[in-house]
Motif scaffolding. Structure first.
Motif, PDB file in Angstrom:
ATOM      1  N   VAL A 220      49.537  33.057  55.394  1.00 11.11           N
ATOM      2  CA  VAL A 220      49.186  34.712  55.082  1.00 11.11           C
ATOM      3  C   VAL A 220      49.899  35.747  56.098  1.00 11.11           C
ATOM      4  CG1 VAL A 220      47.553  36.384  54.346  1.00 11.11           C
ATOM      5  CG2 VAL A 220      47.038  34.020  54.225  1.00 11.11           C
ATOM      6  N   LYS A 221      51.124  36.160  55.792  1.00  6.35           N
ATOM      7  CA  LYS A 221      51.726  37.145  56.401  1.00  6.35           C
ATOM      8  C   LYS A 221      50.858  38.534  56.584  1.00  6.35           C
ATOM      9  CE  LYS A 221      54.484  39.038  59.173  1.00  6.35           C
ATOM     10  NZ  LYS A 221      54.268  38.663  60.560  1.00  6.35           N
ATOM     11  N   ARG A 222      50.611  38.897  55.417  1.00  6.33           N
ATOM     12  CA  ARG A 222      49.540  40.317  55.600  1.00  6.33           C
ATOM     13  C   ARG A 222      49.385  40.517  53.949  1.00  6.33           C
ATOM     14  NH1 ARG A 222      54.549  42.091  56.383  1.00  6.33           N
ATOM     15  NH2 ARG A 222      53.925  43.202  58.341  1.00  6.33           N
ATOM     16  N   LEU A 223      48.242  41.413  53.857  1.00  8.59           N
ATOM     17  CA  LEU A 223      47.925  41.725  52.392  1.00  8.59           C
ATOM     18  C   LEU A 223      48.145  43.198  52.139  1.00  8.59           C
ATOM     19  CD1 LEU A 223      46.443  38.989  52.856  1.00  8.59           C
ATOM     20  CD2 LEU A 223      44.185  40.150  51.893  1.00  8.59           C
ATOM     21  N   GLY A 224      48.594  43.457  51.052  1.00  5.41           N
ATOM     22  CA  GLY A 224      48.720  44.771  50.605  1.00  5.41           C
ATOM     23  C   GLY A 224      47.173  45.446  50.329  1.00  5.41           C
ATOM     24  N   GLY A 225      46.143  45.196  50.979  1.00  6.73           N
ATOM     25  CA  GLY A 225      44.813  45.788  50.926  1.00  6.73           C
ATOM     26  C   GLY A 225      44.015  44.429  50.184  1.00  6.73           C
ATOM     27  N   GLY A 226      42.917  44.408  50.490  1.00  8.97           N
ATOM     28  CA  GLY A 226      41.953  43.450  50.439  1.00  8.97           C
ATOM     29  C   GLY A 226      40.474  44.056  49.873  1.00  8.97           C
ATOM     30  N   PHE A 227      39.903  44.744  50.973  1.00  5.00           N
ATOM     31  CA  PHE A 227      38.645  45.270  50.749  1.00  5.00           C
ATOM     32  C   PHE A 227      37.412  44.312  50.282  1.00  5.00           C
ATOM     33  CE2 PHE A 227      42.205  48.374  49.435  1.00  5.00           C
ATOM     34  CZ  PHE A 227      42.138  48.982  50.673  1.00  5.00           C
ATOM     35  N   GLY A 228      37.690  43.116  50.283  1.00  2.00           N
ATOM     36  CA  GLY A 228      36.920  42.091  49.774  1.00  2.00           C
ATOM     37  C   GLY A 228      37.151  41.399  48.808  1.00  2.00           C
ATOM     38  N   GLY A 229      38.104  41.858  47.888  1.00  2.09           N
ATOM     39  CA  GLY A 229      38.504  41.559  46.515  1.00  2.09           C
ATOM     40  C   GLY A 229      39.346  40.195  46.711  1.00  2.09           C
ATOM     41  N   LYS A 230      39.856  39.916  47.991  1.00  2.00           N
ATOM     42  CA  LYS A 230      40.731  38.866  48.031  1.00  2.00           C
ATOM     43  C   LYS A 230      39.901  37.732  49.092  1.00  2.00           C
ATOM     44  CE  LYS A 230      44.790  41.239  47.058  1.00  2.00           C
ATOM     45  NZ  LYS A 230      45.938  42.039  47.910  1.00  2.00           N
ATOM     46  N   GLU A 231      38.565  37.846  49.334  1.00  2.00           N
ATOM     47  CA  GLU A 231      37.918  37.225  50.271  1.00  2.00           C
ATOM     48  C   GLU A 231      37.509  35.813  49.503  1.00  2.00           C
ATOM     49  OE1 GLU A 231      34.177  38.846  51.832  1.00  2.00           O
ATOM     50  OE2 GLU A 231      33.308  36.725  52.474  1.00  2.00           O
ATOM     51  N   ASP A 259      46.850  45.482  35.441  1.00  2.00           N
ATOM     52  CA  ASP A 259      45.884  44.923  34.389  1.00  2.00           C
ATOM     53  C   ASP A 259      45.387  43.808  34.047  1.00  2.00           C
ATOM     54  OD1 ASP A 259      47.106  47.566  32.121  1.00  2.00           O
ATOM     55  OD2 ASP A 259      48.577  46.676  33.413  1.00  2.00           O
ATOM     56  N   GLU A 260      46.127  42.708  34.482  1.00  2.00           N
ATOM     57  CA  GLU A 260      45.488  41.294  34.343  1.00  2.00           C
ATOM     58  C   GLU A 260      44.403  41.284  35.461  1.00  2.00           C
ATOM     59  OE1 GLU A 260      49.404  38.640  33.071  1.00  2.00           O
ATOM     60  OE2 GLU A 260      49.167  39.210  35.215  1.00  2.00           O
ATOM     61  N   ASP A 261      44.924  41.850  36.885  1.00  2.00           N
ATOM     62  CA  ASP A 261      44.035  41.695  38.045  1.00  2.00           C
ATOM     63  C   ASP A 261      42.848  42.413  37.669  1.00  2.00           C
ATOM     64  OD1 ASP A 261      42.571  42.110  40.371  1.00  2.00           O
ATOM     65  OD2 ASP A 261      44.772  41.736  41.422  1.00  2.00           O
ATOM     66  N   MET A 262      42.816  43.513  37.123  1.00  2.00           N
ATOM     67  CA  MET A 262      41.585  44.210  36.890  1.00  2.00           C
ATOM     68  C   MET A 262      40.508  43.487  35.873  1.00  2.00           C
ATOM     69  SD  MET A 262      42.168  48.197  37.406  1.00  2.00           S
ATOM     70  CE  MET A 262      40.412  48.766  37.234  1.00  2.00           C
ATOM     71  N   LYS A 263      41.307  42.732  34.821  1.00  2.00           N
ATOM     72  CA  LYS A 263      40.431  42.340  33.733  1.00  2.00           C
ATOM     73  C   LYS A 263      39.776  41.160  34.201  1.00  2.00           C
ATOM     74  CE  LYS A 263      43.307  44.062  30.018  1.00  2.00           C
ATOM     75  NZ  LYS A 263      44.237  43.517  29.026  1.00  2.00           N
ATOM     76  N   ILE A 264      40.472  40.161  35.199  1.00  2.00           N
ATOM     77  CA  ILE A 264      39.622  38.963  35.323  1.00  2.00           C
ATOM     78  C   ILE A 264      39.176  38.864  36.838  1.00  2.00           C
ATOM     79  CG2 ILE A 264      41.628  37.702  33.967  1.00  2.00           C
ATOM     80  CD1 ILE A 264      42.400  36.362  36.886  1.00  2.00           C
ATOM     81  N   THR A 265      39.361  39.877  37.625  1.00  2.00           N
ATOM     82  CA  THR A 265      38.886  39.457  38.985  1.00  2.00           C
ATOM     83  C   THR A 265      37.488  40.464  38.956  1.00  2.00           C
ATOM     84  OG1 THR A 265      39.902  41.210  40.026  1.00  2.00           O
ATOM     85  CG2 THR A 265      40.890  39.065  40.191  1.00  2.00           C
ATOM     86  N   GLY A 266      36.582  39.941  39.887  1.00  2.00           N
ATOM     87  CA  GLY A 266      35.285  40.464  40.054  1.00  2.00           C
ATOM     88  C   GLY A 266      35.296  41.714  40.926  1.00  2.00           C
ATOM     89  N   LYS A 267      34.283  42.556  41.017  1.00  2.00           N
ATOM     90  CA  LYS A 267      34.295  43.918  41.432  1.00  2.00           C
ATOM     91  C   LYS A 267      33.118  44.223  42.292  1.00  2.00           C
ATOM     92  CE  LYS A 267      36.872  45.123  37.387  1.00  2.00           C
ATOM     93  NZ  LYS A 267      37.969  44.207  37.651  1.00  2.00           N
ATOM     94  N   THR A 334      30.048  38.882  32.056  1.00  2.00           N
ATOM     95  CA  THR A 334      31.225  39.697  32.896  1.00  2.00           C
ATOM     96  C   THR A 334      32.010  38.905  33.891  1.00  2.00           C
ATOM     97  OG1 THR A 334      31.770  41.878  33.542  1.00  2.00           O
ATOM     98  CG2 THR A 334      29.873  41.138  34.147  1.00  2.00           C
ATOM     99  N   TYR A 335      33.234  39.519  34.229  1.00  2.00           N
ATOM    100  CA  TYR A 335      33.764  38.874  35.295  1.00  2.00           C
ATOM    101  C   TYR A 335      33.010  38.657  36.497  1.00  2.00           C
ATOM    102  CZ  TYR A 335      34.019  43.792  35.401  1.00  2.00           C
ATOM    103  OH  TYR A 335      33.597  45.243  35.382  1.00  2.00           O
ATOM    104  N   SER A 336      32.940  37.641  37.377  1.00  2.00           N
ATOM    105  CA  SER A 336      32.088  37.230  38.402  1.00  2.00           C
ATOM    106  C   SER A 336      32.336  38.578  39.593  1.00  2.00           C
ATOM    107  CB  SER A 336      32.477  35.948  39.095  1.00  2.00           C
ATOM    108  OG  SER A 336      31.491  35.547  39.850  1.00  2.00           O
TER     109      SER A 336
END
Lengths: 778, 494
Positions: A220-231, A259-267, A334-336
């Protein structure tokens, strides 16, 4: 560049020139495949058939893979209950069911349309309330019980009872989920993933492919933001790309659209709170009973830990003498839902802050006074879970902020304004954050670091920390620079990789700099100890030649009189000096290692959920915010006019980075409570899945006046670096925007107290104005 | 047709590119990232909302003659390469000179304006546009004004505060402009030459119809092609539709090089707004006569959208929530349509919409200009959205009215977002004449709204909320009138 220095972010220059590399910026290989997926179009059902024969005939399509192609389908950080690809049962709308790999974007999108998925729809559970009624829980927590709620409630002069609904929140990291996987020789795989948790991603990939962990390296070089959503939720995309790489032997890239990201990943988890509180004439809380229900979504993910953190933070900054806290995480179709900055803490603290505003309205008192009265102070310092608040700057923060924000005179102005203005309504409110620092899962509070010095006096540092904008690499760089007394420009924090740092914890829980920084310091100190020993011999006149070399003694003698500063090593006793890089060359010629690996664990943590005893948190980060909002009486639209934030961050490592974390977290919190609405249709399909329909704060939504200040009341204890964690705590201060709306609506002087949900969108506020107006005219 | 070329010519960061076939059909962002090796430009939303893909574009074909060719920011993720024939593009990679960071970049570094870095290239482009556009004086770059340059850029990390500071750090900075570096006379004239030629290209797609694109360079060439493909102007909507896989057509005609579409003239009190005028040009053109509407353009369009999207596109798109249409309805605008061969037809905009997304225009016609009569009426434009800036409206309302001796002598009123088309409220208009704007009038309007409006519930608000808003906006307007008249009385008394 050391402690307290606001040096620039270590990637600042590559960021502004567009040179910073993210996963999808990697040049495409000639044989590389693009990977996509198709999803189920029901929220709950049984898969009858997947027909992809037509898709395979599209020129450029290489393969279509389904659950049966995976060696191991189920994954999950706590419970392995989530399939990478739905096998027979579909649990949420847009759950992935098949993977497609193709040589071009056009072929991929055409093939996806040609895959027919037949699903027998089943009744879906889409709300928390329905899940509670049906007792569909992913987890039920052991309650926290302190004092005697029933007795205290029976004698309390005033009581309030009700419920509060809090909406979820999309992370909206700018870089969507992405992974590129290269298959290499001997069945090894190199995974480049936008993940906050390289170790878990490595493990999920290996299990999915049915290979051992040593054959997968996650980089992993870096993330363009994570905020927990890529934990936790970055791992599935890496696994899907890896599966294609394994089946085809070619490089495979999976980059989601927004669109894909928001539909399938949890929040962020939506919550539904039920409460009962009792308080006296002054507004002091005497008894409280809370039931916290989280919407976990379809699978467990990190929900039990998030639920716990909500329980740990439902007291906010306030002392509750008699309290019962119950909590359960609901299973819905719903998405997890997953980690998001604050990790349940904001949802917990939201409840108590809302109630304090209610008490003020009920007693017709000022809500700042009510909060001051109830805050942890003196011997009113025992939390509902038995940990004492020992070093407590809250009274100081409250009184300083009240003055610096000019609270009292603005309160008077607002009263005048609301009595006169026909168009607008203003509100003012203070809320606080007391955020517990440590993973509540004890084993995660460990980190490791590898420090390599080079003979030209520069260093490369590798840790398990993932840089996602929060400046963890800059802070680690500053810490190591301080140990060696060299300019931080001489130090590079390297790409995070599981081959250098294994068994790492996710970069999460605001702990990245704490545990990885401490490990890096420990490694650097070990090298410095050797170098000091060498300098001692050198200054004493010892020499080396073809027959003799320096032999370091193992004695633990204190070498603190050797000062590493400004690129030199200085013995204060003999007043001799040597240039740092010269000393390194001598070390290398004398076969003294210039590298060190160190492991760090946070001491003194342990909490027994069954008996509610122990110390879940190493320390707390405290702060408070005063926010003023203005509401349009005709449309319900709101605007934040001014926010004043004051936080105690201990001995800040980099005040400029901490300031950026604070403003960023606050505005994200503002979005959560005022703007960001996840909208689903009755089938459970998310319809707000891009910025056209899901509105995160824009530059115009930030407070018109925004004052941020820090005090240094108490240093962080036990993590060695003195600075307090800052990533999540200020997020909770965004709640002040919502309580300020409540305060404004109280200005309508209805016979009823304002009672509305979050986010307080224009629609929610306008309906509440209508309700309050109609109540007051009765 | 004139001499025709089979490829697109544009300049990127000072280097000329000849782009053919499917590469010319790509979005500029894709071409930059995956063909030109310029991965600094990011793609996040692919719908022109987040600004991570922002680049600077100078259109050498822009025929507003007294103005020099200038850089403007656009969203490259919804802009097909073929729409930029003859343009000069600058991306984040070219902002710095060989030796040092640009002032914008240095200010972003100094103020910690970048955290994760993913929005940063777009932010740097928007701030570079600010720098190109303003003289950089302390009055021009204050936070409230700097924010207007950043409404098209989302950032999830910083809370924008350090970015606003970075903008304010540009005051009085002396630096050679990007125009000086990249818009040299020879560069401009070379590319301008390219805009004088028609372009046609096509390519085959596996399993789908081949793509064909025409880029006429004159009115005459265009008239010969009307009806043969989908007309594409600023692409701020079609670009999104394409990215989302909702654009079925395979033949397109780009209008970017037709000079006549850029005309903005006033004759006999009639404003003629050429269909090719972008929102920023429309804003300038209408500022004197319709300042309320002109100002409102800033709310619904970011700089990047204003620089390439058009009022004409807003009309043809026929969204029931189009931001421009209620305003045109209440000011009784007409649409000038041209058929193949150049046959003219004038249609009142009130007759143009025939149902949801259904317009009264033949497939071989083109919207050539909007004709807007000047008037002395008072104007009001209201828009309610989930987020104040750069959001699609939940509801919008335009009003043109006149009061004589305290009673309405004229009223035209139209809502958007409450029916399948933008809706003129003739029932309210007729009941208003001769009446005072008072509580009774508001109550009668509410009754008329109950009868006429049947809004949908959707992601932007429930039907109930829209009904309530419709009534409240009328009430708000009446209270505003009341307040204005009180102020007038007070001033008179003074």
């Amino acid at each position: 560049m050391k402690h307290g220095h606001s040096s620039a972010h270590d990637s600042a220059v590559s960021h502004v020139t567009g040179q910073s590399q993210y996963v999808d910026d990697r040049q495409m290989l000639k044989n590389e495949l693009l990977v996509g997926y198709v999803t189920a179009k029901v929220a709950c059902g049984k898969i009858q058939n997947i027909d992809f024969s037509k898709a395979l005939k599209v020129p450029g399509v290489v393969c279509v893979l389904t659950a049966s192609d995976l060696a191991h389908n189920n994954w999950g950080t706590i419970v392995q209950d989530q399939p990478l690809l739905a096998q027979s049962q579909v649990e949420y709308f847009d759950e992935p069911v098949a993977i497609v790999a193709a040589e071009s974007e056009q072929a991929l999108s055409l093939a996806k349309k040609m895959i027919l998925v037949e699903i027998q729809a089943l009744p879906a559970v889409l709300t928390i309330q329905e899940a509670v009624n049906k007792k569909m829980f992913l987890s039920v927590a052991e309650p926290f019980i302190k004092g005697d709620f029933n007795q205290a409630m029976a004698v309390a002069p005033h009581k309030l009872k009700g419920e509060l609904s809090l909406g979820g929140q999309e992370h909206f990291y700018m870089e969507n989920q992405a992974a590129v996987v290269y298959s290499s020789e001997n069945g090894h795989f190199e995974v480049h993933s936008s993940t906050q948790h390289p170790t878990e991603t490595q493990h999920v990939v290996a299990k999915a492919l049915g290979i051992e962990f040593h054959k997968v390296t996650c980089i992993v070089k870096r993330l363009g933001g994570g905020f927990g959503g890529k934990e936790s939720q970055a791992a599935p995309m890496a696994a899907m790309a890896a599966l294609v790489a394994q089946k085809t032997g070619r490089a495979a890239r999976m980059v989601l659209t927004k669109d894909e990201d928001m539909k399938i990943t949890g929040k962020r988890h939506p919550f539904w709170h039920r409460y009962e509180i009792g308080f006296d004439e002054n507004g002091k809380i005497q008894a409280a009973r809370f039931e916290l229900y989280a919407d976990g979504g379809a699978y467990t993910d990190l929900s039990p830990s998030i639920l716990e953190r909500a329980m740990f933070h439902v007291d906010g900054a306030y002392y509750l003498p008699n309290v019962e806290i119950y909590a359960a995480c609901c299973k819905t179709n719903t998405y997890s839902n997953t980690a998001f900055r604050g990790f349940g803490g904001p949802q917990g603290t939201f409840l108590i802050e809302s109630l304090l505003e209610d008490i003020a309205v009920f007693l017709k008192k000022d809500s700042f006074d009510i909060r001051t009265l109830n805050s942890y102070q003196g011997d009113r310092n025992l939390t509902p879970y038995g940990q004492k608040i020992e070093q407590n700057p809250l009274p100081e923060i409250f009184s300083k902020l009240r003055k610096s924000s000019d609270y009292d005179s603005r309160r008077q102005e607002i009263l005048k304004f609301n009595s006169k203005d026909k168009f607008k309504l203003r509100g003012l409110s203070m809320t606080a954050t007391k955020f517990g620092i440590a993973f509540t899962a004890r084993f995660l509070n460990q980190g490791n670091a590898l420090v390599n010095l080079h003979v030209d006096g520069t260093a490369q540092v590798s840790t398990g920390a993932v840089e996602m904008g929060q400046g963890v690499n800059t802070k680690i760089c500053q810490l190591v620079a301080e140990v060696f007394g060299i300019d931080s420009k001489k130090i590079s924090v390297m790409t995070t990789s599981t081959e250098k740092n294994a068994n790492t914890s996710p970069t999460a829980a605001s702990s990245g700099a704490d545990i990885n920084g401490a490990a890096a310091v420990k490694a650097a100190q070990a090298i410095r100890q050797r170098l000091a020993r060498l300098a001692e011999m050198y200054f004493a006149g010892q020499t080396f030649d073809a027959l003799n070399e320096y032999q370091l003694s193992q004695s633990a003698e204190n070498l603190s009189h050797f000062i590493f500063k400004e690129g030199q090593v200085h013995c204060t006793r003999t007043n001799q000096k040597i240039i740092f890089s010269d000393l390194l060359k001598k070390a290398h010629l004398n076969r003294i290692s210039l590298s060190e690996y160190a492991h760090f664990k946070t001491e003194g943590l342990g909490f027994d959920k069954k008996t509610i005893t122990g110390t879940p948190f190493k320390y707390f980060t405290f702060g408070a915010a005063v926010t003023e909002v203005e509401i349009d009486r005709f449309t319900g639209e709101s605007k934040v006019l001014r926010t004043d934030i004051l936080m105690d961050l201990g001995r800040s490592l980099n005040p400029a980075i901490d300031r950026g974390q604070t403003t960023g977290a606050f505005v994200q919190g503002l979005g959560w409570v005022l703007l960001e609405k996840l909208y689903h249709n009755t089938s459970g399909e998310l319809l707000s899945h891009s910025p056209t329909t899901y509105k995160i704060p824009n530059v115009q939504d930030t407070p018109r006046i925004f004052n941020v200040d820090f005090i240094e009341a108490y240093k962080a204890e036990g993590v060695g670096i003195g600075a307090k964690a800052v990533g999540e705590p200020p997020f909770l201060l965004g709640i002040s925007c919502w309580t300020a709306v409540k305060n404004a609506l109280a200005g309508l002087e209805s016979s009823r107290r304002p009672d509305f949900s979050s986010p307080a969108t224009g629609e929610v506020i306008l309906f509440e104005i209508e309700r309050l107006k109609s109540e007051s005219s009765l | 047709m004139k001499m025709s070329r089979d490829h697109i010519i544009l300049s990127i960061n000072g280097r000329q590119h000849e782009i053919r076939g499917e590469h010319a059909f790509m979005n500029l962002s894709e071409y930059l990232r995956y063909q030109a090796g310029l991965a600094g430009t990011k793609i996040v939303c692919a719908e022109g909302d987040c600004g991570a893909c922002s680049v600077l574009v100078a259109k050498t074909s822009d025929p507003i003659r007294d103005q020099p060719v200038k850089f403007k920011s656009i969203n490259s993720c919804i802009q097909p390469v073929f729409n930029l024939d003859g343009c000069i593009v600058v991306t984040v990679e070219a902002l710095a000179s060989a030796k040092e960071l640009s002032a914008v970049q240095q200010s972003m570094v100094d103020q910690q304006g970048a955290q994760c870095g993913y929005c940063t290239p777009g932010i740097c482009i928007s701030l570079s546009y600010l720098k190109e556009q303003t003289g950089g004086t302390a009055e021009e770059i204050i936070p409230s004004k700097a924010k207007n340059f950043l409404t098209g850029n989302l950032c999830r990390c910083t809370g924008y505060e350090p970015i606003i500071k970075a903008a304010c750090g540009l005051v009085d900075v002396k630096e050679s402009s990007l125009s000086k570096r990249f818009l040299t006379a020879s560069q401009v004239s070379t590319l301008k030459g390219a805009t004088q030629t028609d372009v046609y290209f096509g390519f085959n797609r596996p399993g789908l119809e081949p793509i064909e694109v025409w880029i006429p360079s004159s009115k005459e060439s265009l008239f010969g092609m009307l009806g043969k493909g989908r007309l594409i102007s600023g692409a701020t909507d079609l670009g999104v539709q394409r990215n989302k896989g909702r654009l079925g057509e395979s033949r397109f005609i780009s209008l970017q090089k037709i000079a006549e579409l850029k005309q903005a003239v006033v004759t006999n009190g009639l404003l003629r707004i050429g269909a090719g005028l972008t929102w920023d040009q429309v804003q300038d053109f209408l500022q004197d006569d319709f300042s309320d509407f002109a100002d409102s353009i800033n709310l619904f369009a970011s700089p990047q959208i204003k620089h390439i999207g058009t009022l004409a596109g807003n009309i043809i798109n026929a969204s029931p929530i189009a931001d421009g249409v209620p305003f045109l309805l209440v000011n009784e605008a007409e649409l000038l349509l041209l058929g193949s061969g150049g046959k003219e037809r004038r249609v009142p905009i009130s007759d143009f919409y025939q149902g949801y997304k259904k317009i009264g225009m033949a497939s071989d016609e083109i919207l050539w200009a909007v004709l807007l009569p000047k008037n002395k009426l008072k104007q009001r434009v209201y828009k309610v959205s989930q987020r104040k800036d750069l959001d699609i409206a939940t509801i919008n309302l335009a009003i043109a009215y006149e009061l004589k001796e305290g009673v309405f002598s004229h009223l035209k009123l139209a809502f958007g977002g409450v029916a399948e088309t933008s809706l003129r409220m003739t029932s309210i208009e007729s009941l208003a004449l001769g009446r005072k704007p008072d509580a009774l009038f508001v109550a009668d309007c509410a009754k008329a709204i109950d009868l006429a409006l049947r809004p949908l519930s959707d992601v932007r608000g429930s039907s109930k909320y829209r009904m309530l808003l419709a009534k409240n906006l009328i009430q708000k307007w009446v209270v505003e009138i009341d307040l204005e008249s009180q102020q007038n009385v007070n001033e008179a008394n003074v």
